[in-house]
Design a protein around this motif. Structure first.
Motif, PDB file in Angstrom:
ATOM      1  N   GLY A 132     -63.706  -6.746  -3.007  1.00  0.00           N
ATOM      2  CA  GLY A 132     -63.193  -7.159  -4.311  1.00  0.00           C
ATOM      3  C   GLY A 132     -63.483  -8.607  -4.634  1.00  0.00           C
ATOM      4  N   HIS A 133     -63.343  -9.475  -3.638  1.00  0.00           N
ATOM      5  CA  HIS A 133     -63.538 -10.906  -3.901  1.00  0.00           C
ATOM      6  C   HIS A 133     -65.003 -11.246  -4.133  1.00  0.00           C
ATOM      7  CE1 HIS A 133     -64.840 -10.905   0.303  1.00  0.00           C
ATOM      8  NE2 HIS A 133     -65.275 -12.144   0.146  1.00  0.00           N
ATOM      9  N   LEU A 134     -65.906 -10.324  -3.794  1.00  0.00           N
ATOM     10  CA  LEU A 134     -67.325 -10.599  -4.008  1.00  0.00           C
ATOM     11  C   LEU A 134     -67.731 -10.438  -5.469  1.00  0.00           C
ATOM     12  CD1 LEU A 134     -68.909  -9.009  -0.826  1.00  0.00           C
ATOM     13  CD2 LEU A 134     -68.426 -11.410  -1.297  1.00  0.00           C
ATOM     14  N   CYS A 135     -66.843  -9.924  -6.307  1.00  0.00           N
ATOM     15  CA  CYS A 135     -67.150  -9.828  -7.736  1.00  0.00           C
ATOM     16  C   CYS A 135     -67.368 -11.217  -8.347  1.00  0.00           C
ATOM     17  CB  CYS A 135     -66.053  -9.062  -8.460  1.00  0.00           C
ATOM     18  SG  CYS A 135     -66.326  -8.929 -10.239  1.00  0.00           S
ATOM     19  N   PRO A 136     -66.431 -12.165  -8.224  1.00  0.00           N
ATOM     20  CA  PRO A 136     -66.709 -13.501  -8.761  1.00  0.00           C
ATOM     21  C   PRO A 136     -67.874 -14.192  -8.053  1.00  0.00           C
ATOM     22  CG  PRO A 136     -64.640 -13.485  -7.531  1.00  0.00           C
ATOM     23  CD  PRO A 136     -65.041 -12.061  -7.733  1.00  0.00           C
ATOM     24  N   VAL A 137     -68.065 -13.899  -6.778  1.00  0.00           N
ATOM     25  CA  VAL A 137     -69.196 -14.469  -6.043  1.00  0.00           C
ATOM     26  C   VAL A 137     -70.506 -13.985  -6.644  1.00  0.00           C
ATOM     27  CG1 VAL A 137     -70.354 -14.496  -3.797  1.00  0.00           C
ATOM     28  CG2 VAL A 137     -67.870 -14.759  -3.921  1.00  0.00           C
ATOM     29  N   SER A 138     -70.594 -12.683  -6.905  1.00  0.00           N
ATOM     30  CA  SER A 138     -71.802 -12.098  -7.477  1.00  0.00           C
ATOM     31  C   SER A 138     -72.076 -12.638  -8.874  1.00  0.00           C
ATOM     32  CB  SER A 138     -71.657 -10.572  -7.523  1.00  0.00           C
ATOM     33  OG  SER A 138     -72.772  -9.982  -8.147  1.00  0.00           O
ATOM     34  N   MET A 139     -71.052 -12.730  -9.695  1.00  0.00           N
ATOM     35  CA  MET A 139     -71.259 -13.219 -11.059  1.00  0.00           C
ATOM     36  C   MET A 139     -71.713 -14.670 -11.068  1.00  0.00           C
ATOM     37  SD  MET A 139     -68.302 -11.370 -13.355  1.00  0.00           S
ATOM     38  CE  MET A 139     -66.918 -12.042 -12.423  1.00  0.00           C
ATOM     39  N   THR A 140     -71.188 -15.465 -10.160  1.00  0.00           N
ATOM     40  CA  THR A 140     -71.615 -16.864 -10.085  1.00  0.00           C
ATOM     41  C   THR A 140     -73.083 -16.954  -9.689  1.00  0.00           C
ATOM     42  OG1 THR A 140     -69.362 -17.506  -9.475  1.00  0.00           O
ATOM     43  CG2 THR A 140     -71.110 -19.095  -9.023  1.00  0.00           C
ATOM     44  N   TYR A 141     -73.497 -16.133  -8.751  1.00  0.00           N
ATOM     45  CA  TYR A 141     -74.904 -16.080  -8.352  1.00  0.00           C
ATOM     46  C   TYR A 141     -75.794 -15.698  -9.535  1.00  0.00           C
ATOM     47  CZ  TYR A 141     -79.088 -14.298  -5.911  1.00  0.00           C
ATOM     48  OH  TYR A 141     -80.363 -14.046  -5.499  1.00  0.00           O
ATOM     49  N   ALA A 142     -75.366 -14.694 -10.297  1.00  0.00           N
ATOM     50  CA  ALA A 142     -76.207 -14.156 -11.360  1.00  0.00           C
ATOM     51  C   ALA A 142     -76.231 -15.046 -12.595  1.00  0.00           C
ATOM     52  CB  ALA A 142     -75.714 -12.762 -11.735  1.00  0.00           C
ATOM     53  N   VAL A 143     -75.127 -15.699 -12.896  1.00  0.00           N
ATOM     54  CA  VAL A 143     -75.040 -16.534 -14.096  1.00  0.00           C
ATOM     55  C   VAL A 143     -75.911 -17.778 -13.966  1.00  0.00           C
ATOM     56  CG1 VAL A 143     -73.461 -18.141 -15.257  1.00  0.00           C
ATOM     57  CG2 VAL A 143     -72.813 -15.751 -14.963  1.00  0.00           C
ATOM     58  N   THR A 144     -76.038 -18.287 -12.773  1.00  0.00           N
ATOM     59  CA  THR A 144     -76.687 -19.581 -12.563  1.00  0.00           C
ATOM     60  C   THR A 144     -78.084 -19.662 -13.180  1.00  0.00           C
ATOM     61  OG1 THR A 144     -75.357 -19.965 -10.586  1.00  0.00           O
ATOM     62  CG2 THR A 144     -77.390 -21.229 -10.797  1.00  0.00           C
ATOM     63  N   PHE A 217     -63.452  -5.498 -20.413  1.00  0.00           N
ATOM     64  CA  PHE A 217     -63.513  -5.542 -18.949  1.00  0.00           C
ATOM     65  C   PHE A 217     -64.121  -6.871 -18.531  1.00  0.00           C
ATOM     66  CE2 PHE A 217     -62.600  -1.412 -16.874  1.00  0.00           C
ATOM     67  CZ  PHE A 217     -62.309  -1.871 -15.602  1.00  0.00           C
ATOM     68  N   THR A 218     -63.285  -7.825 -18.207  1.00  0.00           N
ATOM     69  CA  THR A 218     -63.745  -9.138 -17.770  1.00  0.00           C
ATOM     70  C   THR A 218     -63.084  -9.431 -16.431  1.00  0.00           C
ATOM     71  OG1 THR A 218     -64.041  -9.926 -20.030  1.00  0.00           O
ATOM     72  CG2 THR A 218     -63.847 -11.594 -18.317  1.00  0.00           C
ATOM     73  N   SER A 219     -63.856  -9.331 -15.362  1.00  0.00           N
ATOM     74  CA  SER A 219     -63.294  -9.517 -14.024  1.00  0.00           C
ATOM     75  C   SER A 219     -63.145 -10.992 -13.686  1.00  0.00           C
ATOM     76  CB  SER A 219     -64.169  -8.829 -12.983  1.00  0.00           C
ATOM     77  OG  SER A 219     -63.988  -7.431 -13.024  1.00  0.00           O
ATOM     78  N   ALA A 220     -62.251 -11.245 -12.736  1.00  0.00           N
ATOM     79  CA  ALA A 220     -62.022 -12.587 -12.204  1.00  0.00           C
ATOM     80  C   ALA A 220     -61.682 -13.587 -13.303  1.00  0.00           C
ATOM     81  CB  ALA A 220     -63.226 -13.054 -11.396  1.00  0.00           C
ATOM     82  N   PRO A 221     -60.593 -13.363 -14.045  1.00  0.00           N
ATOM     83  CA  PRO A 221     -60.280 -14.229 -15.185  1.00  0.00           C
ATOM     84  C   PRO A 221     -59.880 -15.653 -14.808  1.00  0.00           C
ATOM     85  CG  PRO A 221     -58.483 -12.687 -14.788  1.00  0.00           C
ATOM     86  CD  PRO A 221     -59.613 -12.257 -13.910  1.00  0.00           C
ATOM     87  N   MET A 222     -59.684 -15.935 -13.520  1.00  0.00           N
ATOM     88  CA  MET A 222     -59.377 -17.307 -13.112  1.00  0.00           C
ATOM     89  C   MET A 222     -60.630 -18.105 -12.790  1.00  0.00           C
ATOM     90  SD  MET A 222     -56.181 -17.957 -13.397  1.00  0.00           S
ATOM     91  CE  MET A 222     -55.830 -19.356 -12.321  1.00  0.00           C
ATOM     92  N   ASN A 223     -61.802 -17.542 -13.057  1.00  0.00           N
ATOM     93  CA  ASN A 223     -63.030 -18.311 -12.885  1.00  0.00           C
ATOM     94  C   ASN A 223     -63.085 -19.450 -13.901  1.00  0.00           C
ATOM     95  OD1 ASN A 223     -63.700 -16.609 -10.836  1.00  0.00           O
ATOM     96  ND2 ASN A 223     -65.533 -15.772 -11.785  1.00  0.00           N
TER      97      ASN A 223
END
Length: 577
Positions: A132-144, A217-223
């Motif tokens: 579950g915690h890899l969702c914000p990790v993945s999005m950070t990788y992809a957004v960059t 559907f917006t995951s990890a809203p504390m990002n």
């Protein structure tokens, strides 16, 4: 025994020891892929992460993060909106390790070769602890890399996005040592059809925009920052939305609720509402889909890597149990039928690892200017996302069954893996979306098919069943591409006339009726090529017999006689626990 003939009633026998104290990265299939994809120099870092992943402490973090899911606080005690989500401390420990290990945006700033391959391997290893915690990790990788379309934003935000420091808490992004990014793409009326989005972005007159709308559907809203699609005057556009403004005030990000999900319980997935919410344009107006194309490709790859990770965790759990559990006079792993099941699962898992690591290698080499690898990545990402994610739920279910009732209780960890399994197939486009994207690539980007063909041809002569399967597939692809215009018309591919005749159903092109079959075969042939070239003969022989030669049933555990099952089983980690 007591005098009355009784005995102890709580003596524990015939149960496996805890699966702890091992190096999760001590995995032959993974380490071999790490080396051949150009990241052997990262092996020490991967083993450090693997040893941590094998500890009881890390496993406790994963369990606690899911047993104590996030809690939404919309207002403070005085009635002010705060829109914050509270997480269990275990969530923060998991993210601290993941970000610190370079699994977020760090590869984009790395100088060492193989950084993206090493990152995929680390994602696969650490994902076996908790996903579950890899969702914000993945999005950070992809957004960059998407921010490259906005040089000023990239200069400001990339240092934080590529940092290896986990710095939680809502504060002005540019004041933090590390940042996490999210995405706000889908809406309730559109889902994958993002062009139907209704969120609007109105120019504020100073170069920024004010957003109004509701995301579904917006995951990890504390990002810290989010890439959001909205309708600007020039059309659907991509905007960067910070959670906190430079002066410390909250950017309106009104969380209506958190989703009550099947799995992925540790991760908060929210419905945020925007009301005069500040955003900065990424790229140009009307080019929002183009701005997110690479980002979507990277999150799709992570979905496939995550699926391979979940499959590996399930396989390891099943093998560990059967190596220590006896029934009817011998260990379960020595029972012929159980050996067939485990070997079948092991072949499936190894094929998944080989495929996702090959695509990660293509990402790395494309980043360094290899156009052939860029073309291969375009097609292979969709194949990996579709097929590996489709195989995960069935494989986890079979692995759970190897433990019997012991696997059906929460303490085993298998129920969490099972609940998590469907997510990777849904995240960033379900099966239909990805299958159609593969066909789109075939029609629009001939170089991607040429790169795929070159990859498969590299195994020519290695196994007659692979050669035959590739010959049939190649004829079908030729027929498809010569019988359609941009893969949008009617195909003469094998079986399509039986499926629906020349016109399809309801006027739809026939290709849409058979695309899943086509993509499945493309994925299997590519996996076969990788295993024939790189895996031990025991593994490639079993794969070609069962997956390409048709010499197996529909369920796991139906491998044909005469295969080297022992050679397959020896490759299931961990070697000792």
């Amino acid at each position: 025994m007591t005098a009355d003939g009784g005995g102890p009633t709580h003596r524990v026998t015939n149960q496996p020891p805890p699966l702890v104290g091992h190096d999760v990265a001590e995995d032959p299939a993974l380490l071999e892929a790490l080396a051949r994809e150009g990241a052997a120099g990262h092996a020490d870092d991967l083993h450090r992460l693997g040893r941590l992943a094998g500890t009881a402490e890390a496993q406790r973090w994963g369990d606690e993060a899911n047993r104590c899911p996030p809690v939404l606080r919309t207002h403070d005690r005085y009635g002010n909106r705060v829109d914050e989500v509270d997480f269990h401390p275990a969530w923060h420990e998991l993210l601290r390790v993941a970000v610190g290990a370079g699994l977020a945006g760090a590869p984009w700033a790395a100088d060492r070769p193989g950084a993206h391959v090493a990152r995929a391997a680390g994602f696969l290893v650490w994902g076996q602890v908790e996903q579950g915690h890899l969702c914000p990790v993945s999005m950070t990788y992809a957004v960059t890399p998407a921010l490259r379309a906005a040089p000023d934003l990239a200069a400001a935000y990339l240092p934080g996005l590529t940092s290896t420091v986990y710095d939680p808490g809502l504060r002005p992004p540019l004041s933090k040592r590390g940042l996490l990014a999210g995405m706000g793409m889908t809406e309730k009326q559109g889902g994958s059809d993002v062009r139907a989005n209704e969120t609007i972005a109105v120019p504020a007159g100073d170069g920024s925009y004010l957003l109004r709308g509701h995301k579904w559907f917006t995951s990890a809203p504390m990002n810290d920052v989010f890439l959001v699609l909205a309708q600007a005057p020039g059309g659907l556009s991509c905007l960067l939305v910070p959670r906190v403004l430079p002066d410390g005030g909250r950017n309106p990000f009104l969380i209506q609720r958190l989703k009550d999900k099947l799995g992925n319980r540790s991760n908060a997935s929210a419905e945020p509402e925007f009301d005069r919410t500040l955003g900065h344009l990424v790229g140009t107006e009307g080019r929002g889909v183009r701005a997110i194309i690479e980002m979507v490709a990277l999150t799709r790859l992570d979905s496939a890597v995550g699926a391979a990770s979940g499959m590996r965790a399930a396989l390891v759990a099943a093998a560990h149990h059967t190596r220590h559990r006896s029934a009817f006079g011998s260990l379960l792993i020595d029972k012929p039928l159980m050996r067939n099941v485990l070997a079948d699962l092991a072949v499936e898992s190894e094929a998944a690892v080989a495929l996702v690591m090959r695509v990660a290698g293509a990402v790395d080499r494309a980043e360094h200017g290899d156009e052939g690898e860029r073309a291969f990545r375009r097609l292979a990402t969709g194949l990996a996302k579709y097929w590996v994610c489709k195989r995960q739920p069935a494989m986890v279910a079979e692995a759970l069954e190897c433990l019997g009732g012991n696997g059906y209780v929460e303490e085993s960890g298998l129920p969490r893996l099972y609940r998590e399994a469907p997510l990777n197939g849904i995240w960033e486009g379900s099966g239909n979306v990805n299958a159609l994207d593969v066909v789109r690539a075939l029609g629009r980007e001939p170089a991607s098919l040429a790169a795929y063909g070159a990859e498969v041809d590299a195994a020519a002569g290695g196994d007659p069943r692979l050669d035959a399967a590739w010959g049939r597939l190649r004829a079908e692809l030729d027929d498809l591409l010569t019988g359609t215009s941009g893969a949008a018309g009617t195909s003469r591919a094998a079986g399509t006339s039986r499926a629906a005749g020349a016109g399809g159903v309801g006027g739809a092109p026939v290709i849409e009726l058979v695309v899943r079959r086509l993509v499945e075969r493309m994925a299997l042939v590519l996996q076969g090529s990788l295993l024939v070239r790189h895996a031990p003969a025991a593994v490639s022989d079993a794969f070609c017999a069962a997956r390409l030669g048709g010499d197996a049933g529909l369920a796991f555990g139906t491998l044909p006689p005469g295969l080297d099952l022992e050679g397959i089983l020896r490759r299931i980690p961990p070697a000792t626990v």
